[in-house]
Design a protein around this motif. Structure first.
Motif: not given
Length: 285
Positions: A254-255, A130-138, A181-189, A89-92
């Motif tokens: 992504r924002f 503002f722009s925002l993209s993410l993935r959701v369950r439907v 095991a990797r709970l809460g690890e974050m990545r930033f780009r 999903i992308s919102i502009q």
């Protein structure tokens, strides 16, 4: 147990339709479909699809008018999702020149999901775009809606119809033990090379919906998901999210982003009260 939120609906309206079809006569078959009947059928389908929204909007935005967004809110979603558990999903958002208002928030809603509000995203002060993209369950064929709120309190909505099913009960696509095991690890780009600079944050978390089957116990895996995210740059808010079960595993956002020497801090909290925080270089000079 999920914490009760004002954005979760207290009840869902159900509509059961029964269609009786008589065999077509030879003359009718020869004449082909009746455009007027087709148009009436589409009108009935549209009304049925809007029944759920009529029931839940009172819980999400009680007593408030919602207008058409026009060009202010653009929503991109697939007509038919390849994976109902990972629907992109992308919102502009963009206010027109001369509009004195700013953007306050945007709420993403999946009408037919058990908890329709996927997330409410509060924006930092002074945003005009503002722009925002993410993935959701439907979970089933549904309208997906983006409702923006401006600084004067106006609500502006756009929507898209997505054909997908089973996303909320679909098993995890990644190894659950590794995710925990990797709970809460974050990545930033950051993506400064694009025409419109953006950044991306990913948080490692299984984001269980509460509707997924545990293959070992044959019972349901309890809901456990990231309910709050806050992203700041140099101490100033970029966005903050209040989320629900509709956000896909390993929540990824992504924002809009302006590279600068200021550090980016990401804070997340899940429904068990676990808090995760990471700081990243701003990526600018």
């Amino acid at each position: 147990m999920m914490r009760r939120s004002p954005f979760r609906t207290a009840g869902r309206a159900c509509l059961v339709a029964l269609a009786l079809c008589a065999p077509a006569t030879g003359a009718a078959r020869a004449a082909g479909p009746d455009p007027m009947q087709d148009a009436a059928g589409e009108t009935r389908k549209e009304a049925t699809r809007e029944t759920t929204w009529a029931a839940i909007r009172l819980d999400l935005f009680p007593g408030r008018d919602i207008g058409e967004a026009g060009a202010i809110v653009q929503l991109d979603a697939p007509d038919r999702a390849e994976d109902a558990a990972l629907v992109p999903i992308s919102i502009q958002l963009a206010l027109p020149a001369g509009d004195p208002r700013t953007l306050k928030a945007v709420t993403l809603i999946v009408d037919e999901n058990p908890a329709p509000m996927a997330g409410r995203f509060t924006l930092g002060d002074g945003r005009r775009d503002f722009s925002l993209s993410l993935r959701v369950r439907v979970n089933s064929y549904s309208f997906v809606r983006a409702v923006a709120e401006t600084s004067d309190g106006a609500l502006l909505m756009t929507k898209a119809y997505v054909k997908a099913a089973g996303g909320c009960s679909a098993p995890a696509t990644k190894d659950t033990a590794d995710s925990i095991a990797r709970l809460g690890e974050m990545r930033f780009r950051s993506f400064a090379e694009t025409g419109r600079p953006e950044a991306q944050v990913q948080i490692r978390h299984p984001n269980f919906s509460g509707l997924q089957m545990d293959e070992t116990t044959r019972g349901y895996t309890p809901a456990w998901f990231v309910r709050e995210v806050e992203v700041k740059q140099g101490g100033k808010l970029i966005f903050a999210m209040e989320g629900g079960i509709s956000i896909s595993e390993d929540p990824t956002f992504r924002f809009s982003y302006t590279p600068s020497p200021d550090q980016v801090t990401v804070r997340a909290e899940d429904t068990e009260g676990k808090v995760f925080t990471s700081t990243f270089p701003g990526g600018g000079s």
